[in-house]
Design an enzyme around this catalytic site. Structure first.
Site, PDB file in Angstrom:
ATOM      1  N   ARG A   4       1.244  25.312 -20.292  1.00 41.40           N
ATOM      2  CA  ARG A   4       2.097  24.845 -18.830  1.00 41.40           C
ATOM      3  C   ARG A   4       3.379  26.091 -19.434  1.00 41.40           C
ATOM      4  NH1 ARG A   4       3.158  21.478 -16.400  1.00 41.40           N
ATOM      5  NH2 ARG A   4       0.653  20.294 -16.241  1.00 41.40           N
TER       6      ARG A   4
ATOM      7  N   TYR B 233       8.076  43.049   2.193  1.00 41.77           N
ATOM      8  CA  TYR B 233       6.260  43.287   1.843  1.00 41.77           C
ATOM      9  C   TYR B 233       5.813  42.404   2.894  1.00 41.77           C
ATOM     10  CZ  TYR B 233       2.417  42.014  -0.441  1.00 41.77           C
ATOM     11  OH  TYR B 233       1.142  41.195  -0.938  1.00 41.77           O
TER      12      TYR B 233
ATOM     13  N   ASP C 194      13.618  42.136  -4.620  1.00 44.02           N
ATOM     14  CA  ASP C 194      12.734  42.174  -5.618  1.00 44.02           C
ATOM     15  C   ASP C 194      12.274  43.873  -5.642  1.00 44.02           C
ATOM     16  OD1 ASP C 194       9.806  43.003  -5.044  1.00 44.02           O
ATOM     17  OD2 ASP C 194       9.635  41.722  -3.681  1.00 44.02           O
TER      18      ASP C 194
ATOM     19  N   LYS D 125       1.119  45.436 -10.087  1.00 46.63           N
ATOM     20  CA  LYS D 125       2.206  46.842  -9.880  1.00 46.63           C
ATOM     21  C   LYS D 125       2.437  47.583 -10.473  1.00 46.63           C
ATOM     22  CE  LYS D 125       1.057  45.033  -6.090  1.00 46.63           C
ATOM     23  NZ  LYS D 125       2.464  43.878  -4.279  1.00 46.63           N
TER      24      LYS D 125
HETATM   25  C1  LIG Z   1       2.410  42.817  -3.640  1.00 44.97           C
HETATM   26  C2  LIG Z   1       3.983  42.942  -3.732  1.00 44.97           C
HETATM   27  C3  LIG Z   1       4.261  41.325  -3.904  1.00 44.97           C
HETATM   28  C4  LIG Z   1       2.922  40.619  -4.175  1.00 44.97           C
HETATM   29  O1  LIG Z   1       3.060  40.512  -5.273  1.00 44.97           O
HETATM   30  P1  LIG Z   1       1.764  40.012  -5.722  1.00 44.97           P
HETATM   31  O2  LIG Z   1       1.366  40.387  -7.398  1.00 44.97           O
HETATM   32  O3  LIG Z   1       0.116  40.603  -4.509  1.00 44.97           O
HETATM   33  O4  LIG Z   1       1.540  38.239  -5.886  1.00 44.97           O
HETATM   34  C5  LIG Z   1       5.272  41.800  -3.328  1.00 44.97           C
HETATM   35  N1  LIG Z   1       6.275  41.566  -3.263  1.00 44.97           N
HETATM   36  C6  LIG Z   1       5.863  43.238  -3.189  1.00 44.97           C
HETATM   37  C7  LIG Z   1       7.204  44.524  -3.339  1.00 44.97           C
HETATM   38  C8  LIG Z   1       4.744  43.946  -3.400  1.00 44.97           C
HETATM   39  O5  LIG Z   1       5.146  45.436  -3.518  1.00 44.97           O
END
Ligand SMILES: *Cc1c(COP(=O)(O)O)cnc(C)c1O
Length: 404
Positions: free
Chosen positions: A83, A136, A206, A231
């Protein structure tokens, strides 16, 4: 009065960001503070290579051990418990820090874990957060929960105009995405960073949709880059992961303390998958973008599509079906595209944000920024573009309306 003049008029920062709990950042032994002379594609291809001098292994070993033996009392190999730090995750974190030009990066179990770590570490309890309304959907839902529970004061705003206005008052943290999701509006990170800093706030961006191949938020003045690495960074629809990258070492030390304490770290196996995905990131982004451009051009001239939102970079394209085109039939008819709720993988996906990613955003709020239930979002993959266009043409034909 110009925009920047008005932002400077904000009173002295009211929020203390110094924090009191920190833990040292661990870098893998191959990490060097000096920037690599290599260009991005070379850095990417070599992510995690030659990290194990003892064996000469080309790729990074997956260290599954959760505990590490100590050489003696008060001594450590640098690894105690997974961890806190894992050799495999350290190699990944060093790569993520380097790609964004940061000093520290953290690999987490999901993008939402990355958002949560950012918010709860960097915004003191009961402080004010300013966030975009078309974030998001999961980030919007989380911030809404925190606000409803009285943990933070959260102001949701629309676009740069909304941010500039909201940042006339002191705040602790600003959370934005560029381009926005799913409306694909680009924001000027440097300008928003100036407004945030004048309000005493840290700016978190983000950067999931653009990745460091297209945009490096820290170099534009942001304090934190946040990712859903599920992603594009991982890129194969087979690993859930998140990342947080910072350039200020003191922010890194605070994030390290909180992450070790709360524990949503990325597993060694998933860290390996992400290292593997990163190697082809720039190649994949090139193809995603070339295909997305062709898809956007194709949709723009089709009378059954009323608008196409594509910022010209990366692989995400939103578009709205005209009245009379059956949305359900369209989703049913696609074959190369899969109707699914994610993005950034090599396979093309189509999402209906109003019932999937953004279902928790109140309909009136969605409508105000233009997200209707006829809006679809494409994550354009790396397939042959001709197959993608043929698939969209067939789905439009089957969805009922005839082209003008
Ligand atoms: C999918 C997504 C998230 C969340 O991520 P997870 O890996 O699904 O928890 C946050 N911000 C954006 C822009 C996303 O596309």
């Amino acid at each position: 009065m110009s925009i920047s003049e008005s932002a400077v008029a904000v009173a002295a920062p009211a929020v203390d960001h110094s924090g009191c709990r920190t833990a040292p950042i661990q870098h893998h032994p191959t990490w060097s503070e000096t920037p690599s002379p290599w260009r991005l594609d070379t850095v990417l291809a070599h992510v995690g290579t030659a990290t194990d001098p003892a064996t000469g292994a080309i790729t990074t070993p997956i260290h599954l051990s959760t505990a590490f033996g100590h050489p003696g009392l008060g001594a450590s190999t640098g690894y105690d418990y997974t961890r806190t730090a894992s050799p495999t995750r350290d190699v990944l974190q060093d790569a993520l820090a380097r790609l964004d030009g940061g000093t520290a990066a953290f690999a987490l179990a999901s993008g939402m874990a990355a958002v949560q770590l950012t918010v709860t570490t960097l915004a003191p309890f009961a402080s004010r957060i300013v966030a975009l309304e078309d974030l998001y959907g999961g980030s919007y839902r989380y911030l809404k929960c925190l606000a409803d529970d009285g943990a933070y004061e959260v102001d949701f705003v629309v676009g740069e105009t909304g941010l500039r206005e909201a940042l006339q008052r002191p705040a602790a943290l600003v959370l934005i995405e560029t381009p926005t999701n799913p409306m694909m509006t680009e924001l000027d990170i440097a300008r928003v960073a100036d407004w945030a800093h004048a309000a005493g706030a840290l700016l978190a961006v983000d950067n999931t949709f653009y990745t460091p191949v297209i945009c490096r938020p820290l170099e534009l003045g942001a304090d934190v880059a946040v990712y859903s690495a599920t992603k594009y960074l991982a890129g194969h629809n087979d690993v859930m992961a998140g990342a947080v990258v910072v350039s200020d070492p003191s922010l890194g030390e605070r994030l390290q303390y909180h992450l070790n304490t709360t524990g949503a770290t990325l597993s060694p196996f998933d860290a390996f998958l992400l290292l593997r995905g990163l190697k082809t990131l720039s190649l994949r982004m090139e193809r995603h973008e070339a295909n997305a451009r062709k898809v956007a051009e194709f949709l723009r001239v089709d009378a059954r599509v009323t608008r196409v939102l594509y910022p010209g970079r990366s692989g995400m394209v939103s578009f709205e079906l005209a009245d009379g085109v059956d949305v359900a039939a369209f989703l049913d008819a696609v074959d190369v595209f899969t109707f699914a709720e994610s993005l950034g993988g090599v396979e093309s996906l189509v999402t209906c944000p109003s019932v999937q990613t953004h279902a928790d955003v109140p309909p009136a709020t969605r409508a105000a920024y233009g997200l209707t239930d006829r809006l679809l979002r494409l994550s354009v993959g790396i397939e042959d573009a001709e197959d993608l266009l043929a698939d969209l043409r067939r789905a439009l034909d089957r969805a009922g309306a005839t082209p003008a």
